[in-house]
Design a protein around this motif. Structure first.
Motif, mmCIF file in Angstrom:
data_model
loop_
_atom_site.group_PDB
_atom_site.id
_atom_site.type_symbol
_atom_site.label_atom_id
_atom_site.label_comp_id
_atom_site.label_asym_id
_atom_site.label_seq_id
_atom_site.Cartn_x
_atom_site.Cartn_y
_atom_site.Cartn_z
ATOM 1 N N GLU A 1 0.767 -1.391 -0.060
ATOM 2 C CA GLU A 1 0.010 0.103 -0.143
ATOM 3 C C GLU A 1 0.794 1.279 0.057
ATOM 4 N N SER A 2 1.738 1.296 1.037
ATOM 5 C CA SER A 2 2.746 2.387 0.708
ATOM 6 C C SER A 2 3.547 2.779 -0.603
ATOM 7 N N ALA A 3 3.920 1.564 -1.162
ATOM 8 C CA ALA A 3 4.135 1.769 -2.688
ATOM 9 C C ALA A 3 3.245 2.381 -3.606
ATOM 10 N N ALA A 4 1.892 1.788 -3.311
ATOM 11 C CA ALA A 4 0.753 2.296 -4.261
ATOM 12 C C ALA A 4 0.529 3.740 -4.099
ATOM 13 N N LYS A 5 0.694 4.395 -2.881
ATOM 14 C CA LYS A 5 0.457 5.793 -2.540
ATOM 15 C C LYS A 5 1.612 6.551 -3.002
ATOM 16 N N ALA A 6 2.944 6.072 -3.041
ATOM 17 C CA ALA A 6 3.973 6.918 -3.438
ATOM 18 C C ALA A 6 3.773 6.989 -4.935
ATOM 19 N N PHE A 7 3.415 5.830 -5.649
ATOM 20 C CA PHE A 7 3.211 5.715 -7.217
ATOM 21 C C PHE A 7 2.186 6.770 -7.445
ATOM 22 N N ILE A 8 1.018 6.965 -6.750
ATOM 23 C CA ILE A 8 0.044 7.913 -7.201
ATOM 24 C C ILE A 8 0.562 9.270 -6.823
ATOM 25 N N ALA A 9 1.394 9.605 -5.792
ATOM 26 C CA ALA A 9 1.727 10.842 -5.690
ATOM 27 C C ALA A 9 2.735 11.240 -6.678
ATOM 28 N N ALA A 10 3.661 10.417 -7.312
ATOM 29 C CA ALA A 10 4.526 10.664 -8.243
ATOM 30 C C ALA A 10 4.280 10.801 -9.486
ATOM 31 N N HIS A 11 2.979 10.245 -9.796
ATOM 32 C CA HIS A 11 2.421 10.275 -11.049
ATOM 33 C C HIS A 11 1.073 11.425 -11.436
ATOM 34 N N SER A 12 0.492 11.979 -10.125
ATOM 35 C CA SER A 12 -0.512 12.990 -10.265
ATOM 36 C C SER A 12 0.010 14.295 -10.690
ATOM 37 N N ASP A 13 -0.783 14.984 -11.486
ATOM 38 C CA ASP A 13 -0.381 16.272 -12.097
ATOM 39 C C ASP A 13 -1.189 17.160 -11.468
ATOM 40 N N ASN B 1 -7.053 18.942 -13.922
ATOM 41 C CA ASN B 1 -8.227 18.723 -13.174
ATOM 42 C C ASN B 1 -8.718 17.799 -12.221
ATOM 43 N N HIS B 2 -8.295 16.547 -12.618
ATOM 44 C CA HIS B 2 -8.741 15.427 -12.003
ATOM 45 C C HIS B 2 -7.380 14.269 -12.016
ATOM 46 N N ASN B 3 -7.017 13.865 -10.794
ATOM 47 C CA ASN B 3 -6.125 12.594 -10.953
ATOM 48 C C ASN B 3 -6.843 11.437 -10.073
ATOM 49 N N CYS B 4 -7.454 10.747 -10.973
ATOM 50 C CA CYS B 4 -8.183 9.585 -10.625
ATOM 51 C C CYS B 4 -7.207 8.282 -10.474
ATOM 52 N N TRP B 5 -7.458 7.464 -9.572
ATOM 53 C CA TRP B 5 -6.618 6.405 -9.572
ATOM 54 C C TRP B 5 -7.175 5.137 -8.826
ATOM 55 N N ALA B 6 -6.679 3.837 -9.121
ATOM 56 C CA ALA B 6 -6.961 2.617 -8.405
ATOM 57 C C ALA B 6 -5.929 1.653 -8.035
ATOM 58 N N TRP B 7 -5.725 0.865 -7.257
ATOM 59 C CA TRP B 7 -4.895 -0.018 -7.228
ATOM 60 C C TRP B 7 -5.159 -1.458 -6.543
ATOM 61 N N ARG B 8 -4.673 -2.492 -6.895
ATOM 62 C CA ARG B 8 -5.087 -3.889 -6.447
ATOM 63 C C ARG B 8 -3.803 -4.653 -5.870
ATOM 64 N N ILE B 9 -3.743 -5.049 -4.481
ATOM 65 C CA ILE B 9 -2.889 -5.740 -4.118
ATOM 66 C C ILE B 9 -3.379 -6.716 -3.272
ATOM 67 N N ALA C 1 -0.879 -0.557 -9.820
ATOM 68 C CA ALA C 1 -1.534 0.945 -9.620
ATOM 69 C C ALA C 1 -1.699 1.648 -10.892
ATOM 70 N N VAL C 2 -2.781 2.356 -10.917
ATOM 71 C CA VAL C 2 -2.930 2.912 -12.201
ATOM 72 C C VAL C 2 -3.755 4.582 -11.812
ATOM 73 N N VAL C 3 -2.839 5.443 -12.616
ATOM 74 C CA VAL C 3 -3.457 6.951 -12.420
ATOM 75 C C VAL C 3 -3.830 7.348 -13.702
ATOM 76 N N VAL C 4 -5.125 7.793 -13.684
ATOM 77 C CA VAL C 4 -5.767 8.451 -15.094
ATOM 78 C C VAL C 4 -5.817 9.958 -14.657
ATOM 79 N N THR C 5 -5.184 10.756 -15.399
ATOM 80 C CA THR C 5 -5.195 12.342 -15.277
ATOM 81 C C THR C 5 -6.140 12.732 -16.369
ATOM 82 N N ARG C 6 -6.739 13.726 -16.058
ATOM 83 C CA ARG C 6 -7.682 14.176 -16.947
ATOM 84 C C ARG C 6 -7.435 15.835 -17.028
ATOM 85 N N TRP C 7 -7.557 16.591 -18.086
ATOM 86 C CA TRP C 7 -7.369 17.894 -18.213
ATOM 87 C C TRP C 7 -8.736 18.254 -18.978
#
Length: 198
Positions: free
Chosen positions: A32-44, A48-56, A89-95
């Motif tokens: 989970e901590s790696a997933a949170k770090a991944f999301i933080a690193a890849h969010s812009d 407008n939106h940085n939507c995400w999901a992860w499965r472990i 983990a996947v982050v989908v960013t929307r402009w």
């Protein structure tokens, strides 16, 4: 778990839908901590939106990040599950491009961008492993060690020497545990055995 896969590295995909730009980034995560770090690193933060999901394993989380409930994070998680992936983990960013997509359009856009990204990714099968140890004498050590390291999916973590020989700490594929135990016993005429950790 044998039929699940994870990603071998980070992958990205982009598409434009009705003037909104969507960018997906997917990658492997161990916990989970790696997933949170991944999301933080890849969010812009400028998006407008940085939507995400992860499965472990059995654990999963997702976020709509301001989009209407259930239109972003859940479709991203469904894209992960739909391709039998784990530890991802996947982050989908929307402009936002000025045109409203509606709930169905958002679900298709977020889920579709995530699925497109995951389809492009290089995958590796996940193998369920068990922690174990092998105690063996000096005379058997090099043979046992070389044979264990030649078995696919076996990882030697540590080697501790004692007065009679050594203890090898390792993880081995659950599906081959019995076979590996027999191999070690046969190699050493029963002097060394594989002990599974509780």
């Amino acid at each position: 778990m044998d039929h699940l896969s994870t990603l071998t590295g980070t992958v990205t995909a982009r598409q434009e839908i009705k003037k909104s730009r969507f960018a997906a980034v997917a990658g492997p995560v161990e916990d989970e901590s790696a997933a949170k770090a991944f999301i933080a690193a890849h969010s812009d933060q400028a998006a407008n939106h940085n939507c995400w999901a992860w499965r472990i394993g059995q654990a999963s989380r997702f976020s709509d990040d301001g989009e209407p409930g259930g239109t972003a994070g859940k479709p991203i998680l469904q894209a992960i599950d739909g391709q039998s992936l784990d530890r991802v983990a996947v982050v989908v960013t929307r402009w936002f491009g000025g045109i409203l997509l509606g709930s169905g359009g958002l679900i298709r856009a977020y889920g579709g961008t995530a699925a497109m990204c995951l389809r492009e990714a290089e995958k590796a099968p996940l193998v369920e492993t068990l922690p174990a140890s092998v105690a063996c004498g000096f005379s058997d050590l090099s043979l046992v060690q070389s044979r264990l390291e030649a078995v696919p999916g076996v990882h030697v973590h540590a080697l501790r020497f004692n007065e009679t020989g050594a203890e090898i700490r390792l993880s081995l594929p659950k599906s081959a545990a019995d076979e590996i135990g027999r191999m070690v016993a046969d190699l050493t005429s029963g002097r060394a055995t594989v002990k599974l950790d509780p």
